[in-house]
Scaffold this motif. Sequence first.
Motif, PDB file in Angstrom:
ATOM      1  N   SER A 173       0.827  -1.206   0.000  1.00  0.00           N
ATOM      2  CA  SER A 173       0.000   0.000   0.000  1.00  0.00           C
ATOM      3  C   SER A 173       0.865   1.262   0.000  1.00  0.00           C
ATOM      4  O   SER A 173       0.531   2.248  -0.667  1.00  0.00           O
ATOM      5  CB  SER A 173      -0.944  -0.003   1.207  1.00  0.00           C
ATOM      6  N   THR A 174       1.984   1.235   0.728  1.00  0.00           N
ATOM      7  CA  THR A 174       2.872   2.402   0.751  1.00  0.00           C
ATOM      8  C   THR A 174       3.534   2.606  -0.599  1.00  0.00           C
ATOM      9  O   THR A 174       3.622   3.737  -1.103  1.00  0.00           O
ATOM     10  CB  THR A 174       3.946   2.230   1.840  1.00  0.00           C
ATOM     11  N   ALA A 175       4.001   1.510  -1.201  1.00  0.00           N
ATOM     12  CA  ALA A 175       4.626   1.611  -2.520  1.00  0.00           C
ATOM     13  C   ALA A 175       3.633   2.132  -3.556  1.00  0.00           C
ATOM     14  O   ALA A 175       3.953   3.008  -4.366  1.00  0.00           O
ATOM     15  CB  ALA A 175       5.169   0.242  -2.941  1.00  0.00           C
ATOM     16  N   ALA A 176       2.414   1.607  -3.521  1.00  0.00           N
ATOM     17  CA  ALA A 176       1.384   2.057  -4.464  1.00  0.00           C
ATOM     18  C   ALA A 176       1.035   3.527  -4.224  1.00  0.00           C
ATOM     19  O   ALA A 176       0.756   4.277  -5.162  1.00  0.00           O
ATOM     20  CB  ALA A 176       0.138   1.179  -4.330  1.00  0.00           C
ATOM     21  N   PHE A 177       1.064   3.958  -2.952  1.00  0.00           N
ATOM     22  CA  PHE A 177       0.766   5.357  -2.625  1.00  0.00           C
ATOM     23  C   PHE A 177       1.761   6.300  -3.297  1.00  0.00           C
ATOM     24  O   PHE A 177       1.379   7.286  -3.945  1.00  0.00           O
ATOM     25  CB  PHE A 177       0.795   5.539  -1.110  1.00  0.00           C
ATOM     26  N   PHE A 178       3.057   6.010  -3.177  1.00  0.00           N
ATOM     27  CA  PHE A 178       4.072   6.884  -3.762  1.00  0.00           C
ATOM     28  C   PHE A 178       4.047   6.830  -5.284  1.00  0.00           C
ATOM     29  O   PHE A 178       4.295   7.848  -5.956  1.00  0.00           O
ATOM     30  CB  PHE A 178       5.455   6.517  -3.226  1.00  0.00           C
ATOM     31  N   LEU A 179       3.772   5.665  -5.843  1.00  0.00           N
ATOM     32  CA  LEU A 179       3.687   5.560  -7.303  1.00  0.00           C
ATOM     33  C   LEU A 179       2.482   6.315  -7.845  1.00  0.00           C
ATOM     34  O   LEU A 179       2.576   7.043  -8.839  1.00  0.00           O
ATOM     35  CB  LEU A 179       3.619   4.086  -7.709  1.00  0.00           C
ATOM     36  N   ASP A 180       1.343   6.154  -7.185  1.00  0.00           N
ATOM     37  CA  ASP A 180       0.129   6.839  -7.637  1.00  0.00           C
ATOM     38  C   ASP A 180       0.287   8.353  -7.500  1.00  0.00           C
ATOM     39  O   ASP A 180      -0.185   9.115  -8.355  1.00  0.00           O
ATOM     40  CB  ASP A 180      -1.064   6.347  -6.815  1.00  0.00           C
ATOM     41  N   MET A 181       0.941   8.787  -6.426  1.00  0.00           N
ATOM     42  CA  MET A 181       1.170  10.222  -6.208  1.00  0.00           C
ATOM     43  C   MET A 181       2.029  10.822  -7.317  1.00  0.00           C
ATOM     44  O   MET A 181       1.954  12.018  -7.609  1.00  0.00           O
ATOM     45  CB  MET A 181       1.829  10.427  -4.842  1.00  0.00           C
ATOM     46  N   ASN A 182       2.850   9.971  -7.950  1.00  0.00           N
ATOM     47  CA  ASN A 182       3.751  10.437  -9.012  1.00  0.00           C
ATOM     48  C   ASN A 182       3.372   9.873 -10.376  1.00  0.00           C
ATOM     49  O   ASN A 182       4.230   9.659 -11.233  1.00  0.00           O
ATOM     50  CB  ASN A 182       5.192  10.057  -8.668  1.00  0.00           C
ATOM     51  N   ASN A 183       2.060   9.627 -10.558  1.00  0.00           N
ATOM     52  CA  ASN A 183       1.543   9.127 -11.846  1.00  0.00           C
ATOM     53  C   ASN A 183       2.239   7.859 -12.304  1.00  0.00           C
ATOM     54  O   ASN A 183       2.492   7.655 -13.484  1.00  0.00           O
ATOM     55  CB  ASN A 183       1.652  10.207 -12.925  1.00  0.00           C
ATOM     56  N   TRP A 184       2.607   7.003 -11.343  1.00  0.00           N
ATOM     57  CA  TRP A 184       3.227   5.705 -11.598  1.00  0.00           C
ATOM     58  C   TRP A 184       4.554   5.823 -12.343  1.00  0.00           C
ATOM     59  O   TRP A 184       4.927   4.990 -13.152  1.00  0.00           O
ATOM     60  CB  TRP A 184       2.258   4.782 -12.335  1.00  0.00           C
ATOM     61  N   ASN A 185       5.266   6.915 -12.022  1.00  0.00           N
ATOM     62  CA  ASN A 185       6.624   7.102 -12.530  1.00  0.00           C
ATOM     63  C   ASN A 185       7.579   6.597 -11.458  1.00  0.00           C
ATOM     64  O   ASN A 185       7.638   7.138 -10.347  1.00  0.00           O
ATOM     65  CB  ASN A 185       6.879   8.589 -12.818  1.00  0.00           C
ATOM     66  N   LEU A 186       8.343   5.566 -11.792  1.00  0.00           N
ATOM     67  CA  LEU A 186       9.186   4.901 -10.807  1.00  0.00           C
ATOM     68  C   LEU A 186      10.240   5.831 -10.226  1.00  0.00           C
ATOM     69  O   LEU A 186      10.449   5.886  -9.010  1.00  0.00           O
ATOM     70  CB  LEU A 186       9.849   3.675 -11.447  1.00  0.00           C
ATOM     71  N   GLN A 187      10.929   6.569 -11.088  1.00  0.00           N
ATOM     72  CA  GLN A 187      11.989   7.450 -10.611  1.00  0.00           C
ATOM     73  C   GLN A 187      11.426   8.538  -9.708  1.00  0.00           C
ATOM     74  O   GLN A 187      11.998   8.838  -8.639  1.00  0.00           O
ATOM     75  CB  GLN A 187      12.723   8.070 -11.797  1.00  0.00           C
ATOM     76  N   ALA A 188      10.311   9.138 -10.097  1.00  0.00           N
ATOM     77  CA  ALA A 188       9.706  10.201  -9.292  1.00  0.00           C
ATOM     78  C   ALA A 188       9.220   9.659  -7.955  1.00  0.00           C
ATOM     79  O   ALA A 188       9.315  10.333  -6.922  1.00  0.00           O
ATOM     80  CB  ALA A 188       8.545  10.839 -10.057  1.00  0.00           C
ATOM     81  N   ALA A 189       8.706   8.416  -7.958  1.00  0.00           N
ATOM     82  CA  ALA A 189       8.224   7.811  -6.714  1.00  0.00           C
ATOM     83  C   ALA A 189       9.372   7.596  -5.727  1.00  0.00           C
ATOM     84  O   ALA A 189       9.227   7.826  -4.526  1.00  0.00           O
ATOM     85  CB  ALA A 189       7.510   6.495  -7.011  1.00  0.00           C
ATOM     86  N   ILE A 190      10.522   7.160  -6.243  1.00  0.00           N
ATOM     87  CA  ILE A 190      11.686   6.949  -5.382  1.00  0.00           C
ATOM     88  C   ILE A 190      12.159   8.273  -4.783  1.00  0.00           C
ATOM     89  O   ILE A 190      12.444   8.365  -3.580  1.00  0.00           O
ATOM     90  CB  ILE A 190      12.826   6.284  -6.171  1.00  0.00           C
ATOM     91  N   CYS A 191      12.204   9.311  -5.595  1.00  0.00           N
ATOM     92  CA  CYS A 191      12.633  10.616  -5.098  1.00  0.00           C
ATOM     93  C   CYS A 191      11.673  11.140  -4.029  1.00  0.00           C
ATOM     94  O   CYS A 191      12.104  11.696  -3.016  1.00  0.00           O
ATOM     95  CB  CYS A 191      12.737  11.610  -6.255  1.00  0.00           C
ATOM     96  N   SER A 192      10.379  10.955  -4.252  1.00  0.00           N
ATOM     97  CA  SER A 192       9.390  11.410  -3.268  1.00  0.00           C
ATOM     98  C   SER A 192       9.555  10.668  -1.958  1.00  0.00           C
ATOM     99  O   SER A 192       9.482  11.264  -0.878  1.00  0.00           O
ATOM    100  CB  SER A 192       7.970  11.199  -3.811  1.00  0.00           C
ATOM    101  N   TYR A 193       9.750   9.350  -2.050  1.00  0.00           N
ATOM    102  CA  TYR A 193       9.909   8.561  -0.837  1.00  0.00           C
ATOM    103  C   TYR A 193      11.137   9.010  -0.045  1.00  0.00           C
ATOM    104  O   TYR A 193      11.080   9.186   1.185  1.00  0.00           O
ATOM    105  CB  TYR A 193      10.024   7.074  -1.186  1.00  0.00           C
TER     106      TYR A 193
END
Length: 243
Positions: A54-74
Motif C-alpha cells: 500500500s505504501t509503494a502504491a501510494f508513492f507511485l500513484d502520487m507520481n503518476n506511476w513514474n518509478l523514478q519520481a516515486a523513489i525521489c518522493s519517498y
Amino acid sequence: MDVDNGSSDGGVGGSLDIEQSLLQQFSCMGTTDKDELVSQLQKLLGSPSHLNNSTAAFFLDMNNWNLQAAICSYLDIESPNTLPSMALVSDPVATETESIEPDTRFQKSWHICNNGLEQWPAGCYIQFSDGNDFGGNRIQLPALNPAEGTHLCVEMTSPSVPGIYQSKWRACTPSGSYFGDPMWVILTVVEQGTIELTEQLSHFNELGAIPPLAPQVPNPFIRQTLHHRDSSTDNAPPDEMYH
C-alpha cells in the motif's frame, strides 16, 4: 533500510549513482504494469516487510506511476532510518487467548510507548495489517515524546463462526509505513451458551458440589420393576410387555 547495499563509505552520492543506473535499466523496460512497478519500487528501496504494497502504491500513484519520481518522493519524505520507534509496554507477545461467543462486541487494549529519541510526527495511526480485522477501525496516535506512553482501545466484533482467530495490527507513519512492535488479538470463538455453562460448572466446583444431572425419564413401554418382590415369585416367568 539502505538504498546502497554495497560499500557503506560511498555516501549519498554513491547510493544515488547506483539508483540512477538501476532506474535507467527499468526505464528501458517500459513496463506499465502496476504490480510490477510496486515490486520494482520495493526492490529498490528495501524488502516488502519495510515497504508494504500500500505504501509503494501510494508513492507511485502520487507520481503518476513514474518509478523514478516515486523513489525521489519517498527519499524526500521519509526513509527507514528516520522511522519512529514504538514498543509494547504490555501484551508484547499476545500469549493470552480470549474466549468469546459469536457476534459479540468487545474491546482490545494495548499499552505502547515511544522508546526512541525523537518525537513521533503528527498523523501517525494504528491499523489492521493481517489476519481478521474483527471490524476494527484505524486509531489515530498522539505525537508522543520520547519515553511517553499511551493506551489504545479498539472496538471489535467476534466472528459469527466458532473457531480460533488472530488479528495483527501495526503502527503507521502518516504516509503508511509500518514501525514498531506488532500488536496481536487472539480469539477463541465458542458456541453460544458455552461460556455461561462453563461458569456454572466452575461455580459448582468451587462449592464442592456435583452438578445436577438431567432427570431420568422412564420408558413408558416397559413395566417398572418393583423394589420389593415376593420370594414365591422368584421363579416365575418375567413380566410381559403390555400394550
